[in-house]
Design a protein around this motif. Structure first.
Motif: not given
Length: 261
Positions: A61-62, A92-98, A50-51, A54-57
């Protein structure tokens, strides 16, 4: 700069930025919260997936991802029940989801129970051949990892979360993960967990910062950030240090992200 001057400059910057203080803003801080080998490598793998963005995001998420795994990633992977995977579908992290995270957990369980785990997978000699001479053995193993994961039933959309260097991808996130696992731990940043892979086999994680700085320093000419660019940069960095070329990831990234060089 002449080659000797450029090497000295990059050596200095690599030493400056390979320092624990930079863990505070980097996703590698999350696997550093664990001490057990399998926890570190599983947490590192999932965080690397998921890296992007934005690194804060990424860090937010991590942290949520590890909380969903009860902050015991190896125990969760090896001992989860089907019902335990249901809350993971909300991640959910950007397109990594479900279904993406539950799928990764299920395949990791198979890999660790019958496939030798992530270290075993990358350490073994494997059979995929390529006519492309620029593709190194370790990059071929990254391609084979994708083939292994998606030999299991999956949604087509999930395939984009694992890169394939043989198909032309720079595979930035998996190359970053391999740096974490392989390079020595003596500087307090990388982990040095996989002694059967030598640092000289690694390829530089090619992101916007490293690529832009490499081009400014004239050690990368290719305009696209793809597998051919990774191979070109590898050749240049190995001329500076053939035993540990990826230490220069710290220099290139630091110059771009922190100094706007």
């Amino acid at each position: 700069m002449k080659k000797a001057e450029l090497k000295a400059f990059l050596d200095e910057k690599a030493a400056e930025y390979e320092h624990p203080i930079f863990l505070e803003a980097d996703p590698i801080q999350l696997p550093h919260e664990f001490s057990q080998k399998e926890d570190i490598e599983i947490a590192g793998f999932l965080i690397a997936l998921i890296a992007w963005g934005n690194r804060k995001s990424i860090l937010r998420s991590g942290r949520l991802l590890l909380d969903l795994l009860d902050n015991s990633p190896s125990d969760f992977v090896l001992n989860h029940r089907e019902v335990d995977l249901l809350p993971l579908e909300n991640f959910v992290h950007r397109t990594f989801q479900g279904k993406d995270l539950p799928f990764m957990i299920q395949v990791l369980k198979e890999l660790y129970t019958s496939g030798g785990g992530l270290e075993g997978f990358f350490s073994k000699e494997r059979g995929l051949q390529t006519k492309d001479a620029i593709t190194s053995p370790l990059q071929i193993r990254i391609s084979e990892l994708k083939s292994y994961f998606f030999s299991w039933p999956h949604q087509a959309r999930t395939r984009k979360h694992l890169a394939d260097p043989v198909a032309g991808s720079a595979a930035k996130r998996i190359n970053m993960y391999l740096r974490w696992m392989v390079r020595p731990a003596d500087k307090g940043v990388d982990f040095g967990l996989w002694p059967h892979i030598h640092p000289k086999e690694l390829s530089c994680p090619l992101d916007v910062h490293t690529a832009n700085i490499a081009r400014k320093l004239k050690i990368l000419k290719r305009k696209q950030n793809d597998a051919k660019a990774v191979a070109e940069l590898d050749r240049a960095l190995r001329r500076f240090d053939p035993e540990d070329p990826v230490k220069y990831d710290f220099a290139l990234f630091g110059l771009g992200a922190y100094e706007q060089f």
